[in-house]
Design an enzyme around this catalytic site. Structure first.
Site, mmCIF file in Angstrom:
data_model
loop_
_atom_site.group_PDB
_atom_site.id
_atom_site.type_symbol
_atom_site.label_atom_id
_atom_site.label_comp_id
_atom_site.label_asym_id
_atom_site.label_seq_id
_atom_site.Cartn_x
_atom_site.Cartn_y
_atom_site.Cartn_z
ATOM 1 C CG PHE A 280 -0.343 -5.778 4.286
ATOM 2 C CD1 PHE A 280 -0.843 -4.995 5.303
ATOM 3 C CD2 PHE A 280 -1.202 -6.709 3.703
ATOM 4 C CE1 PHE A 280 -2.152 -5.123 5.743
ATOM 5 C CE2 PHE A 280 -2.512 -6.852 4.122
ATOM 6 C CZ PHE A 280 -2.989 -6.064 5.148
ATOM 7 C CG HIS B 224 -6.519 0.827 1.133
ATOM 8 N ND1 HIS B 224 -5.537 1.353 0.327
ATOM 9 C CD2 HIS B 224 -5.862 0.273 2.195
ATOM 10 C CE1 HIS B 224 -4.358 1.131 0.866
ATOM 11 N NE2 HIS B 224 -4.531 0.489 2.010
ATOM 12 C CG HIS C 15 -2.084 4.282 5.253
ATOM 13 N ND1 HIS C 15 -1.921 4.227 3.879
ATOM 14 C CD2 HIS C 15 -2.256 2.991 5.656
ATOM 15 C CE1 HIS C 15 -1.984 2.966 3.469
ATOM 16 N NE2 HIS C 15 -2.185 2.199 4.531
ATOM 17 C CD GLU D 196 -1.942 7.530 9.353
ATOM 18 O OE1 GLU D 196 -1.438 8.275 8.498
ATOM 19 O OE2 GLU D 196 -2.914 6.772 9.115
ATOM 20 C CE LYS E 163 -5.699 4.193 2.125
ATOM 21 N NZ LYS E 163 -4.765 5.303 2.398
ATOM 22 C CB CYS F 95 -0.942 -0.003 1.200
ATOM 23 S SG CYS F 95 -1.952 -1.489 1.273
#
Length: 413
Positions: free
Chosen positions: A400, A341, A304, A315, A336, A165
């Site tokens: 990831f 996403h 994010h 975050e 998002k 991502c």
């Protein structure tokens, strides 16, 4: 050698909110959602019922259809977004641009997994001789960059970041370094993804990463106490990075300046971020130091913000650690909530939103924010965009594998 200043002179996008950057941004400002019921396959056998699909995309508007049929959908998205960005920047390869000084760096987290599924089924049902001879170039992630270079005629550095991502953000950051260090006059950079398939959704569902909320209007709810996972999306975002002197010499319009890039690794877990967002903290600090910008100079963070428990929690903690008391004066939103996403394309699309927030003085909202979480207490710009003088914006992407990338954008003066 003195590092060059790098500006953004063109943008292009294909997203669940629209097949160009202008339409997408207009809908973002209005707080509209591109999420809907899954139509790309029958979701009867999976617990996830919604996704953010690109609608009414016509490859023939951007490329020869014979060639389009030999490409993965993610590559088609990249070509469309790249051609829009090139047009927006006023690039005419061979006329006002030296093709050997124009490069491409486009990332994808997954590549053509959709085509792999189709061809694997054909292989099992009809045998090896019926597999499409273009299968490999249709699925390998670097082919988006390769095909864009062919379509545009860009003969400079050609590369692809595959960092889950963070792919789009890393691609922009790495391309920034190329221009900054004099390796190219311009780079076509960003990310692309098209992985809304039954197998992909099943895999993400089985790791409990996706929202199982069947209501498209509320499924993606970053930073909300009732968040239960992200909504998978597809699309592409491309920007043109250009040496400032080169841009001024040709009279280009400028969206903003990219001034900092941080990239770190968690070295912790394949999917869960490091506790307290430790890797994200280092990426933000690294990017701010690279930009020579103090934390209290930042006005907006495009987070994010995946709408998963650990991402939103860690975050938020990372932002507090990096920015201290200034964290409570920042606007922090997750687009998002509207786009879903986009995986490897997320960082690129969100970089575009950060630039437009600076250029237009509009901070996009986090929609579907209804129930505050006591652990998440920053200004998430709930539900409605707000006007503000944005001088500096940062965009976070956390992938990831523990990949963390932060981009710092600044108003061009």
């Amino acid at each position: 050698m003195m590092k060059k200043r790098v500006v953004i002179t063109g943008i292009g996008a294909v997203t669940p909110l629209g097949n160009d950057a202008v339409t997408t941004w207009d809908r973002i400002k209005r707080g509209e959602s591109g999420i809907g019921p899954i139509t790309k396959f029958d979701p009867a056998h999976v617990n996830v019922k919604v996704a953010a699909e690109v609608k009414d995309f016509a490859p023939a508007d951007f490329m020869d259809m014979k060639e389009a049929r030999r490409m993965g959908r993610f590559t088609q998205f990249a070509i469309a977004a790249a051609k829009m960005a090139v047009s927006d920047a006023g690039i005419k390869v061979g006329e006002n641009i030296n093709p050997e000084r124009l490069g491409v760096w486009i990332g994808s987290g997954i590549g053509g997994l959709d085509e792999f599924e189709v061809q694997h089924k054909r292989f099992l049902e009809k045998g090896p001789k019926r597999v499409n001879p273009f299968t490999i170039p249709m699925l390998i992630p670097d082919m988006a960059a390769g095909r864009v270079s062919i379509e545009i005629g860009a003969k400079g550095m050609n590369n692809c970041s595959v960092t889950a991502c963070a792919s789009g953000a890393n691609s922009i950051g790495d391309a920034f370094r190329v221009v900054q260090n004099g390796g190219a006059d311009m780079m076509i950079a960003g990310g692309t993804e098209s992985a809304i398939t039954e197998m992909t959704v099943s895999g993400f569902t089985n790791m409990t990463a996706l929202s199982t909320n069947p209501d498209p209007a509320t499924a993606s709810r970053p930073f909300d106490k009732d968040r239960d996972g992200f909504v998978i999306a597809e699309g592409a975002g491309i920007i043109i990075l250009e040496d400032l002197e080169h841009a001024l010499a040709r009279g280009a319009s400028i969206y903003g300046e990219i001034v900092g890039y941080g990239a770190t690794g968690d070295a912790y877990h394949i999917t869960t971020p490091a506790p307290n967002g430790e890797g994200g903290q280092r990426a933000m600090r690294q990017a701010l130091e690279d930009a020579n910008i103090n934390p209290d100079q930042v006005d907006y963070i495009n987070a994010h913000g995946t709408s998963t428990h650990y991402n939103d929690l860690y975050e938020t903690k990372a932002i507090k650690e990096v920015f201290g008391e200034h964290a409570y004066k920042l606007a922090v939103s997750s687009t998002k909530s509207m786009t879903g996403h986009l995986l490897g394309a997320a960082g690129a699309i969100e970089g575009i939103f950060s630039l437009l927030a600076i250029k237009e003085g509009v901070i996009p909202p986090t929609i579907n924010y209804t129930t505050p979480d006591e652990e998440l207490d920053l200004d998430y710009v709930p539900n409605t965009a707000k006007s503000a003088d944005v001088q500096v914006a940062i965009s976070n992407s956390l992938g990831f594998g523990g990949h963390n990338a932060t981009l710092v954008f600044k108003k061009y003066n």
